[in-house]
Design a protein around this motif. Structure first.
Motif: not given
Length: 540
Positions: A186-189, A239-244, A262-265
């Motif tokens: 999604g970030d790449d898009i 992204r890494m902060r959110w994922l962590s 759901d989480l990606s959205s």
């Protein structure tokens, strides 16, 4: 000395295995499992028919991938049986033969000269690497080694660890990997869209755009690439902060059942900022006899819950838990009790808080017993008073059950006495994060004071900078205490001038607090000549 533990990728490699034994057969199987392109077994036919038959069966089963050379090892095997692209040198050597004293030493010396990794069975001094006792479950691999001191002990430790893992741990790993890939895609898009927008907007303001000047085009691309690099770095950190935080705060059972879509959205919705989203509106209603309790979960260990807190979470209809509440406490909640964990990720704190309030109010209006389970103590930087006022506004006056706050218990678990005669005579609890991420008020420097900063580690560099600007001594002792009272507790003892560097090198293990003051070195000190020292683990 312990070795460096790594996960070695064997894809495309040639592995040479020397010796006719059950162990050599095991080594052949393991190399094939690890996707080695070719396994060469150098061993004369064994006297045991069963062994030779099993080797031949594997040669037939993996046609072309296993080669059995039925003779004794020769020195040139190391440089002739490997891959052509590396001049025939093999990639890894396993010596699994009973005559270790003679041939093991010889092969080990040859491999070291050729810089070929070698493992000689039962001879750590002849090996450049050792094999771990491994547990594999899908993408998860856990390896245990005793550094050659006891293979069977390593195997037992591995079984003990494996037996304690959740049944769905492999699915949790899969889900996190899928989630990471989903939001990265999604970030790449988004980056691609930003680039197209950049070219379009700049081109519209370029008087020579219609002339297709190659020079101007190169300048435009250079500027765009610089902007792209900045955006990519920013998105990666975000992204890494959110994922962590997803990884650290979700129980394993929740991780295994994540909805990737759901989480990606939610991630897309959270950024760049959810704090400005409109607040949920609640209409007054006639209250039903529901019950709401604001309950402190303590610093981490389930053993530090009060009996009142334990009673409430085991008799509730709905538990609304902070993401910081550790799995050990959540595991005490009966399965029939509905449990919801706050999605307070970066950029989403206000919206997630409103969601919790709405869920709690809805349950209360249905006459349910609701527990708002908060990490530490509800009123120590826990927004407990805000929630108290909110629910009382709608006719439900909460009961408040205190919890042990990490601000006072964390130093205790880290062998730090916040007060000490003739050293520290006062304690101050501060926050490192103001409302909506603003800088907090920084206290003046008082040498005889122990100051505890909560919610400061995610912006530690800023906090230390503010302290410096406020006139604090940078050689002042301090400690970072993470996951206080939990088995994986970590304490970093250092000084303010080294704490940022230490934290960046060692990485984060949230949640944690920063403690400053001379009290930090009363019981435990940083050894002379070292900038910091790390203490791991805690048993209650």
């Amino acid at each position: 000395m312990p070795g460096l533990l790594i996960s070695h990728k064997s894809e495309g490699e040639t592995h040479l295995i020397v010796g006719a034994s059950a162990l050599s057969l095991s080594r052949v199987s393991k190399s094939i499992e690890c996707d080695a392109a070719k396994v060469v077994l150098v061993a004369p036919p064994d006297g045991h028919v069963a062994w030779s038959s099993e080797v031949q069966r594997k040669v037939d089963e993996y046609s072309g991938r296993i080669v059995w050379i039925q003779r004794e090892f020769q020195d040139e095997d190391l440089t002739t049986l490997g891959r052509e692209e590396v001049d025939g040198i093999v990639d890894v050597v396993f010596v699994a033969t009973p005559s270790i004293a003679e041939i093991g030493t010889r092969i080990s010396n040859l491999c070291r000269k050729l810089r070929i990794p070698v493992n000689v069975a039962d001879a750590p001094r002849l090996s450049t690497f050792t094999l771990l006792s491994t547990h594999t479950d899908g993408p998860l691999q856990i390896g245990i080694t005793t550094s050659g001191k006891g293979c069977r002990l390593a195997s037992r430790i591995r079984r003990e660890i494996a037996s304690s893992l959740p049944n769905d741990i492999a699915m949790a790993c899969e889900k996190i990997g899928d989630l990471k890939q989903s939001i990265q895609d999604g970030d790449d898009i988004q980056l691609q869209h930003n680039m197209e927008t950049y070219y379009h907007e700049v081109g519209q303001h370029d008087d020579d755009a219609v002339q297709s000047s190659k020079f101007n085009r190169l300048v435009l691309e250079e500027e765009a690439n610089e902007e792209l690099a900045k955006n990519r770095d920013a998105l990666k950190k975000q992204r890494m902060r959110w994922l962590s935080q997803v990884v650290e705060y979700y129980p394993f059972s929740e991780l295994a059942n994540l909805s990737i879509d759901d989480l990606s959205s939610q991630y897309r919705f959270n950024f760049p900022n959810l704090a400005a989203e409109s607040q949920l509106q609640f209409s007054p209603a006639v209250p039903k006899p529901g019950r709401i309790s604001l309950v402190g979960a303590g610093p981490g260990s389930a053993g530090l819950l009060t009996t009142a807190a334990l009673t409430l979470i085991t008799t509730a209809d709905l538990v609304l838990a902070d993401k910081l509440v550790p799995a050990g406490v959540l595991d005490l909640i009966p399965r029939h009790v509905e449990t919801y964990i706050a999605k307070k990720f970066p950029g989403n704190a206000e919206a997630a808080q409103q969601e919790l309030l709405a869920m709690g109010l809805s349950a209360l209006r249905q006459g349910k017993a609701v527990v708002r389970l908060k990490q530490g103590d509800p009123y120590i930087f826990g927004r407990g008073a805000e929630e108290y006022i909110f629910f009382r506004k709608y006719g439900y006056t909460p009961s408040v059950i205190p919890g042990i706050t990490s601000a006072l218990s964390g130093p205790l678990f880290a062998a730090i006495s916040p007060t000490h005669r003739e050293v520290t005579d006062q304690v101050l609890i501060c926050t490192g994060t103001g409302r909506k991420g603003a800088a907090p008020a920084i206290p003046e420097f008082v040498e005889s004071r122990t100051t505890v900063f909560l919610m400061a580690l995610h912006r530690l560099s800023d906090v230390v900078g503010w302290l410096h600007d406020a006139g604090w001594r940078m050689d002042f002792p301090c400690a970072i205490i993470e996951r206080a009272s939990c088995p994986d507790q970590r304490v970093i003892r250092t000084t303010l001038d080294h704490v940022v560097e230490a934290f960046e090198i060692l990485g984060s293990r949230p949640p944690g607090i920063l403690v400053t003051g001379k009290s930090c070195e009363v019981i435990e000190q940083v050894p002379e000549g070292k900038s910091w020292v790390v203490h791991e683990g805690f048993q209650l």
